[in-house]
Design a protein around this motif. Structure first.
Motif, PDB file in Angstrom:
ATOM      1  N   ILE A 256     -15.380  46.757  25.780  1.00  0.00           N
ATOM      2  CA  ILE A 256     -15.843  47.145  27.109  1.00  0.00           C
ATOM      3  C   ILE A 256     -15.103  46.296  28.129  1.00  0.00           C
ATOM      4  O   ILE A 256     -15.217  45.067  28.117  1.00  0.00           O
ATOM      5  CB  ILE A 256     -17.354  46.933  27.251  1.00  0.00           C
ATOM      6  CG1 ILE A 256     -18.114  47.733  26.195  1.00  0.00           C
ATOM      7  CG2 ILE A 256     -17.824  47.336  28.655  1.00  0.00           C
ATOM      8  CD1 ILE A 256     -19.610  47.440  26.154  1.00  0.00           C
TER       9      ILE A 256
ATOM     10  N   ASP B 199     -15.167  44.863  31.359  1.00  0.00           N
ATOM     11  CA  ASP B 199     -16.163  44.517  32.378  1.00  0.00           C
ATOM     12  C   ASP B 199     -15.444  43.736  33.468  1.00  0.00           C
ATOM     13  O   ASP B 199     -14.947  42.638  33.225  1.00  0.00           O
ATOM     14  CB  ASP B 199     -17.266  43.678  31.711  1.00  0.00           C
ATOM     15  CG  ASP B 199     -18.402  43.328  32.640  1.00  0.00           C
ATOM     16  OD1 ASP B 199     -18.143  42.816  33.743  1.00  0.00           O
ATOM     17  OD2 ASP B 199     -19.566  43.549  32.244  1.00  0.00           O
TER      18      ASP B 199
ATOM     19  N   GLN C  92     -14.841  42.181  37.468  1.00  0.00           N
ATOM     20  CA  GLN C  92     -15.261  41.746  38.802  1.00  0.00           C
ATOM     21  C   GLN C  92     -14.037  41.214  39.540  1.00  0.00           C
ATOM     22  O   GLN C  92     -13.550  40.124  39.256  1.00  0.00           O
ATOM     23  CB  GLN C  92     -16.348  40.667  38.734  1.00  0.00           C
ATOM     24  CG  GLN C  92     -16.901  40.324  40.113  1.00  0.00           C
ATOM     25  CD  GLN C  92     -18.032  39.301  40.070  1.00  0.00           C
ATOM     26  OE1 GLN C  92     -18.168  38.559  39.095  1.00  0.00           O
ATOM     27  NE2 GLN C  92     -18.839  39.246  41.115  1.00  0.00           N
TER      28      GLN C  92
ATOM     29  N   ASN D  44     -21.899  35.809  36.927  1.00  0.00           N
ATOM     30  CA  ASN D  44     -21.130  36.501  35.892  1.00  0.00           C
ATOM     31  C   ASN D  44     -20.658  35.534  34.808  1.00  0.00           C
ATOM     32  O   ASN D  44     -20.878  35.761  33.607  1.00  0.00           O
ATOM     33  CB  ASN D  44     -19.939  37.210  36.551  1.00  0.00           C
ATOM     34  CG  ASN D  44     -19.233  38.185  35.624  1.00  0.00           C
ATOM     35  OD1 ASN D  44     -19.381  38.149  34.413  1.00  0.00           O
ATOM     36  ND2 ASN D  44     -18.427  39.058  36.204  1.00  0.00           N
TER      37      ASN D  44
ATOM     38  N   ARG E  37     -16.547  42.652  24.104  1.00  0.00           N
ATOM     39  CA  ARG E  37     -16.511  42.674  25.565  1.00  0.00           C
ATOM     40  C   ARG E  37     -15.272  41.934  26.069  1.00  0.00           C
ATOM     41  O   ARG E  37     -14.903  40.878  25.544  1.00  0.00           O
ATOM     42  CB  ARG E  37     -17.744  41.981  26.159  1.00  0.00           C
ATOM     43  CG  ARG E  37     -19.070  42.449  25.611  1.00  0.00           C
ATOM     44  CD  ARG E  37     -19.441  43.832  26.071  1.00  0.00           C
ATOM     45  NE  ARG E  37     -19.726  43.889  27.483  1.00  0.00           N
ATOM     46  CZ  ARG E  37     -20.938  43.664  28.009  1.00  0.00           C
ATOM     47  NH1 ARG E  37     -21.950  43.340  27.228  1.00  0.00           N
ATOM     48  NH2 ARG E  37     -21.129  43.774  29.303  1.00  0.00           N
TER      49      ARG E  37
ATOM     50  N   PHE F  46     -14.165  40.380  29.659  1.00  0.00           N
ATOM     51  CA  PHE F  46     -14.597  40.077  31.023  1.00  0.00           C
ATOM     52  C   PHE F  46     -13.370  39.708  31.849  1.00  0.00           C
ATOM     53  O   PHE F  46     -12.694  38.714  31.567  1.00  0.00           O
ATOM     54  CB  PHE F  46     -15.610  38.936  31.024  1.00  0.00           C
ATOM     55  CG  PHE F  46     -16.907  39.291  30.344  1.00  0.00           C
ATOM     56  CD1 PHE F  46     -17.913  39.955  31.024  1.00  0.00           C
ATOM     57  CD2 PHE F  46     -17.107  38.973  29.005  1.00  0.00           C
ATOM     58  CE1 PHE F  46     -19.102  40.293  30.395  1.00  0.00           C
ATOM     59  CE2 PHE F  46     -18.294  39.303  28.367  1.00  0.00           C
ATOM     60  CZ  PHE F  46     -19.295  39.964  29.067  1.00  0.00           C
TER      61      PHE F  46
ATOM     62  N   VAL G 282     -16.705  48.953  33.389  1.00  0.00           N
ATOM     63  CA  VAL G 282     -17.876  48.491  34.132  1.00  0.00           C
ATOM     64  C   VAL G 282     -17.408  47.815  35.419  1.00  0.00           C
ATOM     65  O   VAL G 282     -16.504  46.977  35.401  1.00  0.00           O
ATOM     66  CB  VAL G 282     -18.718  47.503  33.293  1.00  0.00           C
ATOM     67  CG1 VAL G 282     -19.893  46.975  34.101  1.00  0.00           C
ATOM     68  CG2 VAL G 282     -19.202  48.179  32.016  1.00  0.00           C
TER      69      VAL G 282
ATOM     70  N   GLU H 122     -18.483  45.374  38.285  1.00  0.00           N
ATOM     71  CA  GLU H 122     -19.452  44.332  38.625  1.00  0.00           C
ATOM     72  C   GLU H 122     -19.592  44.222  40.146  1.00  0.00           C
ATOM     73  O   GLU H 122     -18.678  43.767  40.836  1.00  0.00           O
ATOM     74  CB  GLU H 122     -18.996  42.989  38.061  1.00  0.00           C
ATOM     75  CG  GLU H 122     -18.986  42.908  36.546  1.00  0.00           C
ATOM     76  CD  GLU H 122     -20.241  42.264  35.982  1.00  0.00           C
ATOM     77  OE1 GLU H 122     -21.150  41.922  36.770  1.00  0.00           O
ATOM     78  OE2 GLU H 122     -20.301  42.089  34.753  1.00  0.00           O
TER      79      GLU H 122
ATOM     80  N   GLN I  52     -27.066  43.872  31.336  1.00  0.00           N
ATOM     81  CA  GLN I  52     -25.875  43.816  30.481  1.00  0.00           C
ATOM     82  C   GLN I  52     -26.180  44.357  29.082  1.00  0.00           C
ATOM     83  O   GLN I  52     -25.320  44.980  28.448  1.00  0.00           O
ATOM     84  CB  GLN I  52     -25.360  42.377  30.393  1.00  0.00           C
ATOM     85  CG  GLN I  52     -24.645  41.886  31.642  1.00  0.00           C
ATOM     86  CD  GLN I  52     -23.205  42.374  31.706  1.00  0.00           C
ATOM     87  OE1 GLN I  52     -22.800  43.283  30.980  1.00  0.00           O
ATOM     88  NE2 GLN I  52     -22.419  41.779  32.583  1.00  0.00           N
TER      89      GLN I  52
ATOM     90  N   VAL J  61     -25.941  48.026  29.338  1.00  0.00           N
ATOM     91  CA  VAL J  61     -24.533  48.440  29.359  1.00  0.00           C
ATOM     92  C   VAL J  61     -24.010  48.578  27.947  1.00  0.00           C
ATOM     93  O   VAL J  61     -23.390  49.594  27.587  1.00  0.00           O
ATOM     94  CB  VAL J  61     -23.675  47.417  30.151  1.00  0.00           C
ATOM     95  CG1 VAL J  61     -22.186  47.678  29.922  1.00  0.00           C
ATOM     96  CG2 VAL J  61     -23.994  47.474  31.633  1.00  0.00           C
TER      97      VAL J  61
ATOM     98  N   TYR K  20     -22.814  52.149  26.358  1.00  0.00           N
ATOM     99  CA  TYR K  20     -21.394  52.362  26.073  1.00  0.00           C
ATOM    100  C   TYR K  20     -21.186  52.944  24.682  1.00  0.00           C
ATOM    101  O   TYR K  20     -20.217  53.678  24.447  1.00  0.00           O
ATOM    102  CB  TYR K  20     -20.633  51.052  26.206  1.00  0.00           C
ATOM    103  CG  TYR K  20     -19.124  51.217  26.174  1.00  0.00           C
ATOM    104  CD1 TYR K  20     -18.437  51.643  27.304  1.00  0.00           C
ATOM    105  CD2 TYR K  20     -18.409  50.963  25.011  1.00  0.00           C
ATOM    106  CE1 TYR K  20     -17.055  51.803  27.280  1.00  0.00           C
ATOM    107  CE2 TYR K  20     -17.028  51.125  24.980  1.00  0.00           C
ATOM    108  CZ  TYR K  20     -16.357  51.537  26.121  1.00  0.00           C
ATOM    109  OH  TYR K  20     -14.999  51.709  26.084  1.00  0.00           O
TER     110      TYR K  20
END
Length: 371
Positions: free
Chosen positions: A91, A93, A95, A108, A130, A132, A191, A193, A320, A323, A327
């Motif tokens: 995923i 994710d 920001q 986060n 994940r 990030f 995703v 953020e 989260q 999520v 997913y």
């Protein structure tokens, strides 16, 4: 993505979009035609057409195909500049935005630290991989913003080099975040953020760009998130945290004490203690002391936890988890992505400017003779 969705959702409608128009979907006409497609898609979205589009996109892995090129480009860039191998199945994710405390990049990365602790304590726990991704720039004299960037990179160094995780988590901070890189990031994101403290964000525009590219919003009811949720429905986003009214009430009454949360929630306590025990800065255990203080006392800030990071932490953790579960439902995720894309036309600058013209400036159209 917009073209693909428009083709499917208007399949049983009048042929508004002919092949010639679709062929002209290039360069200077791209924006106008995509917005037209989105409007057509939105009008044509009924249960039958949505189910058709969803089943085709999910069954034939069209979402994966659409994102594959952008994911490959972004992964290649990150490998070249950060020397980090990404799992394309994970995923993404994301920001990316200006670094400011109210935008809560700190929330986060504290959550990433929490996930890392959970995986270390429970290596066999159910967990979907994940990635990030952070991107931000901080003002030259903004100490806590710069410390947050340092923390993100320090956490990345520890997690990305922990082979026991087997790549379940990757953390990336993209340096010199700018438009040319954003084009790849928006297209590759799963995703979005948008986690600012409710009542603090005037609008936001990144959330609209993510929405247009099919990323689902994880956020508070703040700024343009409110309008996004109005368009797509709360079931097609992941909303968490206090409302604006609750935040404003706490600020007015000054009745919030983050130390109570620190003392009662052992997971939060462990994460915050890692800021000051050298876990992520062994050569300088006091490096992140100011971030620690900003969350628990007034040594560095006027108020403790000014932006209610600890207050919203548990709600964010639960969002989260939703999520991760959502997913893994490919059909459900495809449906939400399609709805997000199809409803993003509202955020066109053309529509916004026209509303200003009609409702605020009250201007009349003029005709310009170019001959």
């Amino acid at each position: 993505f917009a073209e693909g969705i428009a083709r499917f959702v208007v399949k049983s409608e009048e042929p508004v979009l002919d092949e010639e128009l679709l062929k002209r979907l290039r360069l200077e006409e791209m924006q106008k035609q995509v917005l037209s497609m989105l409007e057509v898609a939105k009008r044509a979205l009924n249960e039958e057409s949505l189910e058709l589009a969803t089943s085709v996109f999910a069954k034939d892995n069209l979402l994966d195909e659409i994102n594959a090129e952008a994911t490959a480009v972004l992964a290649e860039y990150i490998k070249e500049h950060n020397d980090i191998e990404l799992d394309p199945r994970s995923i993404f994710d994301v920001q990316v935005k200006r670094l400011h405390e109210y935008k809560r990049q700190l929330l986060n990365i504290l959550h990433v630290m929490y996930l890392y602790n959970e995986l270390k304590e429970h290596p066999d726990m159910e967990f979907y991989p994940r990635t990030f991704i952070f991107g931000a720039k901080a003002a030259a004299g903004y100490k806590n913003a710069k410390l947050t960037i340092k923390l993100i990179n320090s956490v990345a160094d520890v997690i990305n080099n922990d082979k026991s995780l087997d790549g379940k988590i990757r953390v990336v901070f993209i340096e010199d975040y700018r438009v040319s890189i954003a084009e790849w990031i928006f297209a590759a994101a799963d995703v979005s953020e948008q986690i600012s403290t409710a009542s603090k964000e005037a609008s936001g525009t990144g959330n609209m760009k993510f929405m247009l590219n099919g990323a689902l919003t994880l956020g508070t009811m703040d700024g343009a998130n409110v309008e996004i949720v109005e368009e797509v429905g709360e079931e097609n986003a992941f909303i968490f945290g206090m409302s604006s009214d609750e935040v404003i009430a706490h600020e007015r009454n000054r009745d919030y004490d983050p130390m109570q949360i620190f003392n009662q929630d052992q997971d939060i306590r462990k994460v915050l203690m890692q800021l000051i025990n050298g876990f992520y800065s062994p050569n300088d255990p006091e490096l992140f002391r100011d971030l620690y203080n900003s969350l628990l006392n007034t040594q560095c800030t006027q108020y403790a936890d000014t932006y209610f990071i600890l207050k919203d932490f548990r709600s964010y953790v639960e969002a989260q988890k939703r999520v991760m579960k959502a997913y893994q439902d490919e059909t459900g995720w495809a449906k939400s992505a399609i709805l997000n894309v199809a409803h993003s036309g509202k955020f066109s600058s053309d529509r916004t400017i026209q509303e200003y013209v009609d409702d605020i400036w009250k201007l009349k159209k003029i005709t310009v003779d170019c001959e």
